[in-house]
Scaffold this motif. Structure first.
Motif, PDB file in Angstrom:
ATOM      1  N   ASP A 329       0.758  -1.335  -0.004  1.00 45.47           N
ATOM      2  CA  ASP A 329      -0.014  -0.017   0.112  1.00 45.47           C
ATOM      3  C   ASP A 329       0.789   1.327  -0.031  1.00 45.47           C
ATOM      4  O   ASP A 329       1.262   1.722  -1.076  1.00 45.47           O
ATOM      5  N   VAL A 330       1.203   1.670   1.161  1.00 43.70           N
ATOM      6  CA  VAL A 330       1.985   2.958   1.315  1.00 43.70           C
ATOM      7  C   VAL A 330       3.122   2.850   2.096  1.00 43.70           C
ATOM      8  O   VAL A 330       3.268   2.030   3.227  1.00 43.70           O
ATOM      9  N   ILE A 349       1.958  -6.111  -6.391  1.00 43.86           N
ATOM     10  CA  ILE A 349       0.634  -5.569  -6.446  1.00 43.86           C
ATOM     11  C   ILE A 349       0.459  -4.408  -5.672  1.00 43.86           C
ATOM     12  O   ILE A 349       0.373  -4.437  -4.511  1.00 43.86           O
ATOM     13  N   SER A 350       0.289  -3.076  -6.427  1.00 48.69           N
ATOM     14  CA  SER A 350       0.132  -1.923  -5.551  1.00 48.69           C
ATOM     15  C   SER A 350      -1.581  -1.809  -5.478  1.00 48.69           C
ATOM     16  O   SER A 350      -2.195  -2.364  -6.295  1.00 48.69           O
ATOM     17  N   THR A 351      -1.802  -1.222  -4.371  1.00 46.62           N
ATOM     18  CA  THR A 351      -3.167  -0.926  -4.183  1.00 46.62           C
ATOM     19  C   THR A 351      -3.649   0.248  -3.861  1.00 46.62           C
ATOM     20  O   THR A 351      -4.886   0.542  -3.809  1.00 46.62           O
ATOM     21  N   ALA A 355      -0.105   5.521  -4.219  1.00 48.73           N
ATOM     22  CA  ALA A 355       1.468   4.978  -4.072  1.00 48.73           C
ATOM     23  C   ALA A 355       1.532   3.921  -5.565  1.00 48.73           C
ATOM     24  O   ALA A 355       1.130   2.853  -5.500  1.00 48.73           O
ATOM     25  N   LYS A 356       1.710   4.433  -6.567  1.00 45.48           N
ATOM     26  CA  LYS A 356       1.908   3.498  -7.693  1.00 45.48           C
ATOM     27  C   LYS A 356       3.671   3.255  -8.011  1.00 45.48           C
ATOM     28  O   LYS A 356       4.368   4.231  -7.680  1.00 45.48           O
ATOM     29  N   LEU A 361       1.712  -4.268 -10.849  1.00 50.54           N
ATOM     30  CA  LEU A 361       0.311  -4.609 -11.206  1.00 50.54           C
ATOM     31  C   LEU A 361      -0.473  -3.601 -10.178  1.00 50.54           C
ATOM     32  O   LEU A 361      -0.269  -3.777  -9.166  1.00 50.54           O
ATOM     33  N   HIS A 362      -1.374  -2.785 -10.764  1.00 47.04           N
ATOM     34  CA  HIS A 362      -2.073  -1.831  -9.981  1.00 47.04           C
ATOM     35  C   HIS A 362      -3.598  -2.701  -9.691  1.00 47.04           C
ATOM     36  O   HIS A 362      -4.519  -2.623 -10.593  1.00 47.04           O
TER      37      HIS A 362
END
Ligand code: BF8
Ligand code: SF4
Length: 619
Positions: A329-330, A349-351, A355-356, A361-362
Motif C-alpha cells: 500500500d504505502v 501488486i500496488s493497491t 502509491a503507484k 500491477l495496480h
C-alpha cells in the motif's frame, strides 16, 4: 562494515541475490559513493529557482544562497521539511483509518465492523461524546467526524494532547508549539520554508516540534486508536518470524506497507475455502500470508500472522524465489521491488491510489468493497503459483518465535489492571527506567546490529525496552521478544519479567504505535504528578532512515524524552542548529538529541541519562 547484517537469513539471501545477478539496496548504496557531502551536511537548498544553492562548509566559498539564506536557515528549513513529510505520512495514514471508521459507521463498509466497542466508547468519551444509551454506529459516526476535524483548523488544539501532563501542555503553550490542526501544521511548515518566509532557525525548529507533536499526539495517535477500534486492540500473541516463515509448498504472500485497512482484510480473505481449493488445485497445500515491515507489525499484533522481516528484507523475500505476490500500500516500499520481481515469478501488486510503482500491477483497493478486492488480489497470487520456477527457490531455514501484542490495554492487563506494579518497580529500582527503541534499517549500517547491541546493553542494566517498527522486528528475529530473553537482563528486570512472564522487550506495534509509548509515558508521569521530562525514560532510533523517523524523534523530544539517534542526521552544516538540537533544546523543552553511531556508547548515554533522572526524582 565487515558484514551487511547480523541476520543469517539476510546474509544467505544477499548471497543468493549475487548468484542470481540481482542488485540490492546495498549494491545501489555502493554505486552512490561518494554520497554528496553538501547533502550530508544539510547545506544544499533548491527551494526556489534562483538556486540550487549550497553553502561551502569549509568557509572558502559562498556562505549564503542567492537569496541570502545562510547555513542555519537552510539546514533548519530542510529539517522542517523532513519533519513535515514524516508527519504527513503518519497522519495521512491516520486519516485513512478515520475515513474507514466513518464509512463503517455509515454502513458503507460492511467488511469493517467495529471490533472493540469498549475502546470505541473510551475514546469517544475522551472526545466528550455521549455514549450512554446510544448505538455503536451513532457513537462511531460522531467520533469519526470529531477525529476528521482534528486534521483541520477549527478547534485550536488537538484532543489527544490532553493525555499529556499539565506541566507539559503548559510548556507547549508557553513556547507557542501546542499543535492546532494536523494538516495546518504541515501546511504551515511548507509555507514557512518557501523562499523568503521564516528564516530564523530557532523559529523553524520550534515549528518543527509543533508539527511533529501534531503527528505523535495527533495523526499517529488517531491511526493507533482507531485501528484498535476497527480491527481489535492487540493482546499478547505468539508467532514466528524471519524469511524462514515462507513455505516451500504454499502460495506465499507478503503484505508490505503500513495501513491495516488492506492487510487485515487480506488475512481473513486468505481463509476463503474457494481460494484455498484453487490453491490446492494448483498443487499448493495452502495460502501463507506473511507480513513485512509495519503492516506486518499490524497483523502480527492482532492476529499473530508470521512476519517475514524488516525493511532491508523486502527485496530479499522476493530473492527467495518463493513469493507469489508482494501486496503493497504505502510507505517504505522500495521502488526496486518490481525490477527484482522481474528476475523471479513474483507479482508486485500496488493497491493505493497514492502509491503507484512502475512495473507493478495496480489493483485499486476500495474500503467500500474490501473483501471482494482482497479476494481478487489473492486470486492473482494463487494463479501465479503455477509460474513458480522451482530451480530459483531457496528459502532460508532461519525462523524465530516471538511474543508481541503489547498494546497499552494488554500491558495494563499483564500488570493486573493498573500501572502501579510498573511504577513500584521503577521506584524500587528493579526496573531502572524505560527505553523506547524504534525505527528502521539503513544499509549504511550493519542490519539489526545497532538495534540488538543497544537493546542488550539496556536490559543488562535493568532498563525495560518497549519497541516498535523495524527495531521491534529485529528483536523478534533474534529471540529478544521471548520471555526467556529475560535471562540476559539484569537481576531486577529479570525478576519482574519472570514474575509477569513477559519478555524484557515489549513489542508495542508499528511506527504509528509509538503513540502507545507516549500514552504510557504520560500515564506514568500523571500518576507520579510530574512532567514526562522528569521520568527515567529514553528514546532511540539506532538505524533510522525515513522522514517519518525525523518526525518521531522531534515529537519524542518535544514530549520531554531524551532521544539518541544512531545514524547521523543532515544538520551538521549548521553549528547553531546542531547545538540547539543536541544541547540548547534541553533548556527549552526539557529534552535533547544525542547522535551516537556506536550502540555500546549509545547505551552508556542512555544508562547515564536514566541514572540522572532517577537522582533528580529522588529515587
Ligand atoms: O513506519 S521503522 S523502515 S517500515 S519508517 Fe519504515 Fe522505518 Fe520500518 Fe514502518 Ni517506521
Ligand atoms: Fe538558493 Fe535561497 Fe532559492 Fe534556496 S531559497 S535555492 S538558498 S535562492
Amino acid at each position: 562494515m565487515s558484514e551487511k547484517s547480523v541476520d543469517k537469513a539476510t546474509l544467505k539471501m544477499i548471497k543468493k541475490a549475487g548468484d542470481d545477478n540481482v542488485k540490492l539496496a546495498w549494491d545501489r548504496l555502493v554505486a552512490q559513493q561518494p554520497q554528496c557531502g553538501f547533502g550530508q551536511l544539510g547545506v544544499c537548498c533548491r527551494n526556489c529557482n534562483m538556486g540550487p544553492c549550497r553553502i561551502d562548509p569549509f568557509g572558502d566559498g559562498p556562505d549564503t544562497g542567492v537569496c541570502g539564506a545562510d547555513a542555519d536557515t537552510i539546514v533548519a528549513r530542510n529539517l522542517l521539511r523532513a519533519i513535515a513529510a514524516g508527519a504527513a505520512a503518519h497522519s495521512d495514514h491516520g486519516r485513512g483509518i478515520a475515513a474507514t471508521l466513518y464509512a463503517s459507521a455509515r454502513g458503507e463498509a460492511r467488511d469493517y465492523p467495529i471490533k472493540d466497542e469498549a475502546k470505541l466508547k473510551a475514546v469517544a468519551t475522551e472526545f466528550g461524546i455521549v455514549v450512554e444509551g446510544r448505538s455503536v454506529q451513532e457513537i462511531a459516526l460522531e467520533l469519526a467526524g470529531a477525529v476528521l476535524e482534528e486534521f483541520g483548523t477549527k478547534k485550536g488544539s488537538l484532543q489527544f494532547i490532553n493525555r499529556a501532563p499539565v506541566q507539559r501542555r503548559e510548556l507547549w503553550d508557553k513556547l507557542g508549539i501546542t499543535p492546532r490542526g494536523i494538516d495546518r501544521e504541515v501546511v504551515e511548515s511548507m509555507h514557512r520554508t518557501h523562499m523568503g518566509v521564516d528564516n530564523d532557525y530557532t523559529s523553524l525548529i520550534l515549528q518543527g516540534l509543533r508539527t511533529a507533536l501534531s503527528d505523535g499526539w495527533g495523526g499517529s495517535c488517531i491511526a493507533t486508536e482507531l485501528s484498535d477500534i476497527l480491527f481489535g486492540t492487540p493482546q499478547p500473541v505468539k508467532g514466528v518470524c524471519n524469511l524462514g516463515v515462507l513455505m516451500e509448498d504454499q502460495v506465499n504472500i507478503i503484505l508490505h506497507g503500513h495501513e491495516p485497512t488492506l492487510s487485515d482484510i487480506i488475512v481473513f480473505a486468505a481463509r476463503d475455502e474457494e481460494l484455498l481449493a484453487e490453491a490446492r488445485q494448483r498443487g499448493a497445500s495452502g495460502i501463507n500470508v506473511c507480513g513485512m515491515c509495519c503492516t506486518g507489525n499490524e497483523v502480527l499484533m492482532r492476529h499473530g500472522v508470521p512476519l517475514a522481516g524488516n525493511f532491508l528484507q523486502q527485496e530479499l523475500a522476493i530473492v527467495t524465489g518463493a513469493v507469489e505476490a508482494v501486496i503493497v500500500d504505502v510507505q517504505c516500499i522500495m521502488p526496486s521491488l518490481p525490477q527484482i520481481a522481474g528476475c523471479y515469478h513474483t507479482k508486485v501488486i500496488s493497491t493505493s491510489p497514492k502509491a503507484k510503482f512502475p512495473g507493478a500491477l495496480h489493483v485499486p483497493f476500495d474500503e467500500h468493497n474490501a473483501m471482494e478486492v482482497a479476494k481478487k488480489i489473492l486470486r492473482l497470487a494463487v494463479e501465479n503459483y503455477s509460474n513458480r520456477r522451482r530451480e530459483k527457490v531457496s528459502i532460508p531455514s532461519d525462523r524465530m518465535e516471538y511474543m508481541a501484542g503489547f498494546s497499552v490495554e494488554a500491558l495494563l492487563a499483564a500488570l493486573g489492571g493498573t500501572l502501579s506494579p510498573l511504577i513500584d518497580a521503577l521506584k524500587s529500582g528493579s526496573v531502572k527506567g524505560i527505553a523506547g527503541v524504534v525505527g528502521c534499517n539503513n544499509p549504511k549500517y550493519r542490519q539489526d546490529y545497532s538495534h540488538l547491541t543497544f537493546i542488550r546493553e539496556l536490559i543488562k542494566n535493568d532498563i525495560l525496552v518497549v519497541a516498535t517498527g523495524c527495531a521491534a522486528i529485529a528483536c523478534a528475529k533474534d529471540g529478544m521478544l521471548l520471555p526467556g530473553a529475560a535471562d540476559e537482563a539484569g537481576e531486577g528486570l529479570k525478576a519482574v519479567c519472570k514474575g509477569l512472564n513477559v519478555p524484557p522487550v515489549l513489542h508495542m506495534g508499528s511506527c504509528v504505535d509509538i503513540s502507545r509509548i507516549l500514552t504510557v509515558a504520560a500515564a506514568i508521569a500523571n500518576a507520579l504528578g510530574v512532567d514526562i521530562a522528569d521520568l527515567p525514560l529514553v528514546g532511540a532510533a539506532p538505524e533510522w532512515m525515513s522522514e517519518k523517523a525525523v518526525s518521531i524523534g522531534a515529537y519524542v523530544i518535544g514530549s520531554g524524552i531524551f532521544t539518541i539517534l544512531g545514524t547521523v542526521p543532515p544538520v551538521l552544516g549548521s553549528k547553531n542548529v546542531a547545538a540547539l538540537l543536541t544541547s540548547g533544546a534541553d533548556e527549552v523543552i526539557g529534552a535533547k538529541f544525542a547522535v551516537e553511531e556506536d550502540p555500546v556508547a549509545a547505551a552508556e548515554l542512555a544508562v547515564k541519562h536514566i541514572a540522572g533522572k532517577r537522582v533528580s526524582l529522588g529515587l
